[in-house]
Motif scaffolding. Structure first.
Motif, mmCIF file in Angstrom:
data_model
loop_
_atom_site.group_PDB
_atom_site.id
_atom_site.type_symbol
_atom_site.label_atom_id
_atom_site.label_comp_id
_atom_site.label_asym_id
_atom_site.label_seq_id
_atom_site.Cartn_x
_atom_site.Cartn_y
_atom_site.Cartn_z
ATOM 1 N N ARG A 108 -30.227 -52.134 36.666
ATOM 2 C CA ARG A 108 -30.165 -52.779 37.974
ATOM 3 C C ARG A 108 -29.715 -51.820 39.078
ATOM 4 O O ARG A 108 -29.461 -52.224 40.199
ATOM 5 N N ALA A 109 -29.643 -50.528 38.743
ATOM 6 C CA ALA A 109 -29.212 -49.538 39.733
ATOM 7 C C ALA A 109 -30.332 -49.242 40.725
ATOM 8 O O ALA A 109 -31.522 -49.366 40.419
ATOM 9 N N ASP A 110 -29.940 -48.849 41.919
ATOM 10 C CA ASP A 110 -30.891 -48.391 42.920
ATOM 11 C C ASP A 110 -31.573 -47.125 42.400
ATOM 12 O O ASP A 110 -30.923 -46.235 41.858
ATOM 13 N N LYS A 111 -32.892 -47.029 42.590
ATOM 14 C CA LYS A 111 -33.644 -45.899 42.032
ATOM 15 C C LYS A 111 -33.164 -44.558 42.573
ATOM 16 O O LYS A 111 -33.106 -43.568 41.849
ATOM 17 N N VAL A 112 -32.832 -44.524 43.847
ATOM 18 C CA VAL A 112 -32.377 -43.263 44.445
ATOM 19 C C VAL A 112 -31.042 -42.844 43.843
ATOM 20 O O VAL A 112 -30.838 -41.673 43.491
ATOM 21 N N GLU A 113 -30.115 -43.790 43.691
ATOM 22 C CA GLU A 113 -28.823 -43.476 43.093
ATOM 23 C C GLU A 113 -28.992 -43.049 41.645
ATOM 24 O O GLU A 113 -28.334 -42.110 41.178
ATOM 25 N N LEU A 114 -29.878 -43.739 40.936
ATOM 26 C CA LEU A 114 -30.131 -43.406 39.533
ATOM 27 C C LEU A 114 -30.693 -42.001 39.408
ATOM 28 O O LEU A 114 -30.312 -41.242 38.511
ATOM 29 N N ASP A 115 -31.576 -41.627 40.330
ATOM 30 C CA ASP A 115 -32.156 -40.292 40.279
ATOM 31 C C ASP A 115 -31.113 -39.226 40.605
ATOM 32 O O ASP A 115 -31.159 -38.121 40.061
ATOM 33 N N GLU A 116 -30.162 -39.551 41.475
ATOM 34 C CA GLU A 116 -29.083 -38.613 41.775
ATOM 35 C C GLU A 116 -28.259 -38.330 40.519
ATOM 36 O O GLU A 116 -27.867 -37.179 40.259
ATOM 37 N N VAL A 117 -28.013 -39.377 39.737
ATOM 38 C CA VAL A 117 -27.289 -39.211 38.473
ATOM 39 C C VAL A 117 -28.086 -38.307 37.541
ATOM 40 O O VAL A 117 -27.541 -37.380 36.928
ATOM 41 N N ARG A 118 -29.393 -38.574 37.442
ATOM 42 C CA ARG A 118 -30.244 -37.761 36.565
ATOM 43 C C ARG A 118 -30.235 -36.299 36.983
ATOM 44 O O ARG A 118 -30.146 -35.400 36.150
ATOM 45 N N GLN A 119 -30.306 -36.053 38.288
ATOM 46 C CA GLN A 119 -30.338 -34.679 38.782
ATOM 47 C C GLN A 119 -29.040 -33.941 38.465
ATOM 48 O O GLN A 119 -29.060 -32.775 38.040
ATOM 49 N N LEU A 120 -27.916 -34.612 38.673
ATOM 50 C CA LEU A 120 -26.629 -33.992 38.370
ATOM 51 C C LEU A 120 -26.527 -33.648 36.887
ATOM 52 O O LEU A 120 -26.032 -32.578 36.511
ATOM 53 N N ILE A 121 -27.017 -34.569 36.047
ATOM 54 C CA ILE A 121 -26.961 -34.334 34.606
ATOM 55 C C ILE A 121 -27.860 -33.171 34.209
ATOM 56 O O ILE A 121 -27.498 -32.356 33.353
ATOM 57 N N GLU A 122 -29.038 -33.074 34.830
ATOM 58 C CA GLU A 122 -29.957 -31.991 34.480
ATOM 59 C C GLU A 122 -29.322 -30.624 34.718
ATOM 60 O O GLU A 122 -29.556 -29.679 33.961
ATOM 61 N N ILE A 123 -28.540 -30.507 35.775
ATOM 62 C CA ILE A 123 -27.872 -29.228 36.056
ATOM 63 C C ILE A 123 -26.837 -28.921 34.983
ATOM 64 O O ILE A 123 -26.759 -27.797 34.472
ATOM 65 N N LYS A 124 -26.054 -29.927 34.616
ATOM 66 C CA LYS A 124 -24.984 -29.712 33.630
ATOM 67 C C LYS A 124 -25.539 -29.448 32.241
ATOM 68 O O LYS A 124 -25.038 -28.568 31.527
ATOM 69 N N ILE A 125 -26.584 -30.186 31.847
ATOM 70 C CA ILE A 125 -27.118 -29.972 30.503
ATOM 71 C C ILE A 125 -27.784 -28.603 30.396
ATOM 72 O O ILE A 125 -27.788 -28.004 29.309
ATOM 73 N N ALA A 126 -28.329 -28.106 31.495
ATOM 74 C CA ALA A 126 -28.922 -26.767 31.473
ATOM 75 C C ALA A 126 -27.838 -25.727 31.191
ATOM 76 O O ALA A 126 -28.028 -24.812 30.377
ATOM 77 N N GLU A 127 -26.706 -25.873 31.866
ATOM 78 C CA GLU A 127 -25.583 -24.951 31.657
ATOM 79 C C GLU A 127 -25.081 -25.015 30.217
ATOM 80 O O GLU A 127 -24.886 -23.981 29.561
ATOM 81 N N LYS A 128 -24.881 -26.238 29.711
ATOM 82 C CA LYS A 128 -24.341 -26.401 28.360
ATOM 83 C C LYS A 128 -25.337 -25.957 27.292
ATOM 84 O O LYS A 128 -24.950 -25.408 26.259
ATOM 85 N N ALA A 129 -26.624 -26.187 27.555
ATOM 86 C CA ALA A 129 -27.644 -25.777 26.584
ATOM 87 C C ALA A 129 -27.665 -24.262 26.428
ATOM 88 O O ALA A 129 -27.881 -23.740 25.327
ATOM 89 N N ALA A 130 -27.454 -23.548 27.543
ATOM 90 C CA ALA A 130 -27.427 -22.081 27.480
ATOM 91 C C ALA A 130 -26.282 -21.587 26.601
ATOM 92 O O ALA A 130 -26.358 -20.508 26.010
ATOM 93 N N LEU A 131 -25.236 -22.359 26.504
ATOM 94 C CA LEU A 131 -24.077 -21.979 25.699
ATOM 95 C C LEU A 131 -24.213 -22.394 24.235
ATOM 96 O O LEU A 131 -23.742 -21.702 23.338
ATOM 97 N N ASN A 132 -24.887 -23.530 23.996
ATOM 98 C CA ASN A 132 -24.813 -24.147 22.669
ATOM 99 C C ASN A 132 -26.142 -24.274 21.935
ATOM 100 O O ASN A 132 -26.169 -24.757 20.810
ATOM 101 N N ARG A 133 -27.254 -23.849 22.526
ATOM 102 C CA ARG A 133 -28.553 -24.066 21.912
ATOM 103 C C ARG A 133 -28.716 -23.324 20.594
ATOM 104 O O ARG A 133 -28.089 -22.291 20.334
ATOM 105 N N SER A 134 -29.558 -23.895 19.747
ATOM 106 C CA SER A 134 -29.912 -23.258 18.482
ATOM 107 C C SER A 134 -31.366 -22.783 18.572
ATOM 108 O O SER A 134 -32.074 -23.097 19.534
ATOM 109 N N GLU A 135 -31.812 -22.057 17.563
ATOM 110 C CA GLU A 135 -33.206 -21.608 17.557
ATOM 111 C C GLU A 135 -34.158 -22.800 17.449
ATOM 112 O O GLU A 135 -35.238 -22.796 18.038
#
Length: 223
Positions: A92-119
């Protein structure tokens, strides 16, 4: 052959009334600290008996939405339940607010993936990137959007943070239709391919700062 019984849980009248009140609270019909109508009015509003109203009120009190003050009545404690499932909240979230959450997460998961990724993670990310490019080049929008989501979800899984991955997956699922609204064709996906390849290269190189910066550039490019 083994006979099994499948139990189907139907909503009670009290559950339905509670859902109706919960929706009214989320829409701002009743404000925080505002007193609810008295029982006879609620009975008339929902077309149910006194016991059903009382049970519905009890459900919402237990979920933290309402509070009962003896001798004064029932008041709104908050408009969003602290026990509301995240999937329901995002739905039931506003689409724009929901996309802001997604964008913030994409930045953080990129950083964490660089540290923790496997082959194995790298292979999955690469496969979805290739699928994203192929479907974009062929103009298959729906398949391209799905490949893009799976590409970022693979990065989320590579971050090794299950909470981030779950939130990203849930948020993206609710945004699919919106992606179709804002992307009329696959041109944007074609234009941003090199940035996505660079992001993968940053993750392969285990460079979290570069991955963060590239993810930010991707979001700025697309939106």
């Amino acid at each position: 052959m083994t006979n099994t019984t499948v139990l189907i849980h139907r909503k009670s009248l009290a559950d339905e009334v509670a859902d109706g009140l919960r929706k009214q609270l989320s829409l701002g019909i009743f404000k925080v600290n505002e007193k609810l109508p008295i029982e006879p009015e609620l009975m008339k509003m929902f077309g149910v008996g006194r016991s059903t109203i009382r049970e519905a009120i009890k459900l919402l009190v237990n979920s933290g939405l309402l509070r009962v003050q003896q001798g004064l009545g029932t008041f709104v404690e908050r408009t969003v339940s602290t026990q509301e499932p995240m999937d329901q909240r995002l739905k039931r979230a506003d689409k724009v607010e929901l996309d802001e959450v997604r964008q913030l997460i994409e930045i953080k998961i990129a950083e964490k993936a660089a540290l923790n990724r496997s082959e194995e993670d790298i292979e999955k990310i690469q496969s979805y990137l290739e699928m994203r490019k192929q479907t974009a080049d062929e103009g298959h929008l729906e398949e391209c959007i799905e490949a893009d989501i799976q590409f970022h979800l693979a990065i989320a899984n590579a971050s090794k943070n299950e909470v981030l991955a779950d939130i990203y997956k849930t948020a993206s699922a609710h945004l699919k239709n919106w992606f179709h609204e804002i992307h009329q064709d696959t041109q944007t996906f074609q234009d941003s391919y090199l940035l996505h390849q660079q992001l993968l290269n940053n993750i392969i190189a285990k460079d979290p700062k570069a991955a963060w910066n590239t993810a930010t550039r991707i979001l700025n490019h697309i939106f």
